[in-house]
Motif scaffolding. Sequence first.
Motif, PDB file in Angstrom:
ATOM      1  N   SER A 290      74.928 -33.533 -18.363  1.00 43.74           N
ATOM      2  CA  SER A 290      73.827 -33.606 -18.191  1.00 43.74           C
ATOM      3  C   SER A 290      74.069 -34.936 -17.520  1.00 43.74           C
ATOM      4  CB  SER A 290      72.216 -33.360 -19.035  1.00 43.74           C
ATOM      5  OG  SER A 290      73.424 -34.798 -20.052  1.00 43.74           O
ATOM      6  N   HIS A 291      74.806 -36.529 -17.811  1.00 44.24           N
ATOM      7  CA  HIS A 291      74.941 -37.866 -17.314  1.00 44.24           C
ATOM      8  C   HIS A 291      75.531 -37.404 -16.426  1.00 44.24           C
ATOM      9  CE1 HIS A 291      74.479 -41.278 -17.921  1.00 44.24           C
ATOM     10  NE2 HIS A 291      75.827 -41.627 -17.926  1.00 44.24           N
ATOM     11  N   LEU A 292      76.059 -36.772 -16.255  1.00 44.88           N
ATOM     12  CA  LEU A 292      77.378 -36.947 -15.026  1.00 44.88           C
ATOM     13  C   LEU A 292      76.202 -36.513 -14.460  1.00 44.88           C
ATOM     14  CD1 LEU A 292      80.801 -35.228 -17.243  1.00 44.88           C
ATOM     15  CD2 LEU A 292      80.205 -38.087 -16.496  1.00 44.88           C
ATOM     16  N   ASP A 293      75.896 -35.115 -14.295  1.00 44.43           N
ATOM     17  CA  ASP A 293      75.360 -34.774 -12.880  1.00 44.43           C
ATOM     18  C   ASP A 293      73.661 -35.636 -12.838  1.00 44.43           C
ATOM     19  OD1 ASP A 293      76.240 -32.179 -13.547  1.00 44.43           O
ATOM     20  OD2 ASP A 293      74.555 -31.369 -14.760  1.00 44.43           O
TER      21      ASP A 293
ATOM     22  N   ASP B   3      74.160 -41.213  -9.245  1.00 41.47           N
ATOM     23  CA  ASP B   3      74.008 -41.646  -8.091  1.00 41.47           C
ATOM     24  C   ASP B   3      74.607 -42.177  -7.347  1.00 41.47           C
ATOM     25  OD1 ASP B   3      72.411 -42.023  -5.928  1.00 41.47           O
ATOM     26  OD2 ASP B   3      71.555 -39.986  -6.110  1.00 41.47           O
ATOM     27  N   VAL B   4      74.944 -41.906  -6.607  1.00 39.42           N
ATOM     28  CA  VAL B   4      76.120 -43.107  -4.964  1.00 39.42           C
ATOM     29  C   VAL B   4      75.333 -43.567  -4.361  1.00 39.42           C
ATOM     30  CG1 VAL B   4      77.487 -42.948  -2.928  1.00 39.42           C
ATOM     31  CG2 VAL B   4      78.338 -40.975  -5.164  1.00 39.42           C
ATOM     32  N   ALA B   5      74.409 -43.055  -4.278  1.00 37.31           N
ATOM     33  CA  ALA B   5      73.355 -44.738  -3.053  1.00 37.31           C
ATOM     34  C   ALA B   5      73.162 -45.319  -4.223  1.00 37.31           C
ATOM     35  CB  ALA B   5      72.121 -44.122  -2.623  1.00 37.31           C
ATOM     36  N   GLN B   6      72.147 -45.263  -5.628  1.00 38.42           N
ATOM     37  CA  GLN B   6      72.348 -46.232  -7.061  1.00 38.42           C
ATOM     38  C   GLN B   6      73.356 -47.104  -6.839  1.00 38.42           C
ATOM     39  OE1 GLN B   6      70.363 -44.022  -9.914  1.00 38.42           O
ATOM     40  NE2 GLN B   6      68.227 -44.010  -8.836  1.00 38.42           N
TER      41      GLN B   6
ATOM     42  N   ILE C 168      84.243 -43.435  -5.331  1.00 37.06           N
ATOM     43  CA  ILE C 168      85.330 -43.612  -5.836  1.00 37.06           C
ATOM     44  C   ILE C 168      84.181 -43.611  -7.726  1.00 37.06           C
ATOM     45  CG2 ILE C 168      87.210 -44.837  -7.090  1.00 37.06           C
ATOM     46  CD1 ILE C 168      87.547 -45.429  -3.537  1.00 37.06           C
ATOM     47  N   ARG C 169      83.701 -44.340  -7.938  1.00 39.56           N
ATOM     48  CA  ARG C 169      83.779 -44.768  -9.336  1.00 39.56           C
ATOM     49  C   ARG C 169      82.962 -43.503  -9.806  1.00 39.56           C
ATOM     50  NH1 ARG C 169      79.504 -46.239 -12.162  1.00 39.56           N
ATOM     51  NH2 ARG C 169      79.663 -47.255 -13.928  1.00 39.56           N
ATOM     52  N   ILE C 170      81.766 -42.824  -9.243  1.00 35.73           N
ATOM     53  CA  ILE C 170      81.188 -41.612  -9.562  1.00 35.73           C
ATOM     54  C   ILE C 170      82.184 -41.068  -9.363  1.00 35.73           C
ATOM     55  CG2 ILE C 170      79.551 -40.180  -9.356  1.00 35.73           C
ATOM     56  CD1 ILE C 170      77.706 -42.728  -8.847  1.00 35.73           C
ATOM     57  N   GLY C 171      83.186 -40.403  -8.873  1.00 34.73           N
ATOM     58  CA  GLY C 171      84.140 -39.199  -8.876  1.00 34.73           C
ATOM     59  C   GLY C 171      84.528 -39.480  -9.950  1.00 34.73           C
ATOM     60  N   GLY C 172      85.314 -40.687  -9.941  1.00 35.10           N
ATOM     61  CA  GLY C 172      85.973 -41.153 -11.314  1.00 35.10           C
ATOM     62  C   GLY C 172      85.271 -40.761 -12.565  1.00 35.10           C
TER      63      GLY C 172
ATOM     64  N   PRO D 145      91.232 -57.695  -2.299  1.00 36.74           N
ATOM     65  CA  PRO D 145      89.535 -58.106  -2.795  1.00 36.74           C
ATOM     66  C   PRO D 145      88.753 -57.643  -2.181  1.00 36.74           C
ATOM     67  CG  PRO D 145      90.917 -61.073  -2.563  1.00 36.74           C
ATOM     68  CD  PRO D 145      91.420 -59.403  -1.921  1.00 36.74           C
ATOM     69  N   MET D 146      87.529 -57.230  -3.074  1.00 39.56           N
ATOM     70  CA  MET D 146      87.004 -56.413  -2.577  1.00 39.56           C
ATOM     71  C   MET D 146      85.636 -56.702  -1.513  1.00 39.56           C
ATOM     72  SD  MET D 146      84.644 -53.692  -4.781  1.00 39.56           S
ATOM     73  CE  MET D 146      82.466 -53.786  -4.114  1.00 39.56           C
ATOM     74  N   ALA D 147      84.773 -55.900  -0.884  1.00 38.45           N
ATOM     75  CA  ALA D 147      84.353 -57.066   0.292  1.00 38.45           C
ATOM     76  C   ALA D 147      82.757 -56.180   0.408  1.00 38.45           C
ATOM     77  CB  ALA D 147      84.482 -56.988   1.894  1.00 38.45           C
ATOM     78  N   LEU D 148      82.426 -56.750   0.540  1.00 41.14           N
ATOM     79  CA  LEU D 148      80.574 -55.972   0.597  1.00 41.14           C
ATOM     80  C   LEU D 148      80.722 -54.518   1.292  1.00 41.14           C
ATOM     81  CD1 LEU D 148      77.672 -56.837  -0.623  1.00 41.14           C
ATOM     82  CD2 LEU D 148      77.212 -57.996   2.008  1.00 41.14           C
ATOM     83  N   PRO D 149      81.449 -54.653   2.475  1.00 40.30           N
ATOM     84  CA  PRO D 149      81.088 -53.187   2.712  1.00 40.30           C
ATOM     85  C   PRO D 149      82.026 -52.218   1.944  1.00 40.30           C
ATOM     86  CG  PRO D 149      82.155 -54.581   4.508  1.00 40.30           C
ATOM     87  CD  PRO D 149      81.642 -55.621   3.357  1.00 40.30           C
ATOM     88  N   ASP D 150      82.482 -52.535   0.797  1.00 41.23           N
ATOM     89  CA  ASP D 150      82.952 -51.660   0.526  1.00 41.23           C
ATOM     90  C   ASP D 150      82.582 -50.890  -0.629  1.00 41.23           C
ATOM     91  OD1 ASP D 150      85.993 -52.097   1.826  1.00 41.23           O
ATOM     92  OD2 ASP D 150      86.181 -53.717   0.097  1.00 41.23           O
ATOM     93  N   CYS D 151      81.264 -51.820  -0.994  1.00 39.89           N
ATOM     94  CA  CYS D 151      80.275 -51.030  -1.739  1.00 39.89           C
ATOM     95  C   CYS D 151      79.928 -49.620  -2.226  1.00 39.89           C
ATOM     96  CB  CYS D 151      79.352 -52.088  -1.809  1.00 39.89           C
ATOM     97  SG  CYS D 151      79.151 -53.755  -2.638  1.00 39.89           S
ATOM     98  N   HIS D 152      79.671 -49.058  -1.195  1.00 43.71           N
ATOM     99  CA  HIS D 152      79.519 -47.776  -0.898  1.00 43.71           C
ATOM    100  C   HIS D 152      80.888 -46.609  -1.261  1.00 43.71           C
ATOM    101  CE1 HIS D 152      77.197 -44.019  -0.178  1.00 43.71           C
ATOM    102  NE2 HIS D 152      77.880 -43.872   0.867  1.00 43.71           N
ATOM    103  N   ARG D 153      81.685 -47.121  -0.512  1.00 39.04           N
ATOM    104  CA  ARG D 153      82.714 -46.417  -1.451  1.00 39.04           C
ATOM    105  C   ARG D 153      83.652 -46.658  -2.389  1.00 39.04           C
ATOM    106  NH1 ARG D 153      85.860 -41.810  -1.306  1.00 39.04           N
ATOM    107  NH2 ARG D 153      87.884 -42.294  -1.513  1.00 39.04           N
TER     108      ARG D 153
END
Length: 178
Positions: A38-41, A44-47, A22-26, A10-18
């Motif tokens: 234009s949408h892909l660009d 933002d990982v932080a957001q 992964i999601r944005i890279g995907g 199961p995912m844990a809170l500290p996994d959110c950034h990673r």
Amino acid sequence: MDDDRIRIRPMALPDCHRVAEIRIGGWRTAYRGLIPQSHLDTLDVAQDAERRRSYFAQADGSVLDLVAEQDGEVMGWACHGPYRDGEVRTADAELYAIYVDPGRYGAGIGRALLQESVRRCTAAGHRRMLLWVLRDNARARRFYERAGFRADGAEEPFEVDGVAVPEVRYARELTAHR
């Protein structure tokens, strides 16, 4: 010696950034040429990480986020829960998302995540698992078909930055019928 086995947990809170990485890279890899660059660009990982943390904090237990670790690092993420038919949840399960670090495509991480999601949904008594995939995403469609999912004829319009990118629904039976 490194342990190259894939571990699903199961995912844990500290996994959110990673998971956001992964999601944005995907998205940027899998959807290149399918949705406007234009949408892909603008992704933002932080957001996205902050959005993941917010979802995680509000979780009611009906949705399960899983991560796949390999060599001690999170390399994939999947999320499933009740099927959403509009705003109504049904007795079926839905795979909401599955993403793998683009540098690890083909390493079995996505397959392991999908198998664990299917296993958990079957154990929870769901009869079917459904998912939506971009109609023109041939790679993802092959991945799901190899895992026993089939397009069931349902389609949904989806638009990104004014461009139509329709989705098709896939389904897989989870329990034997008598």
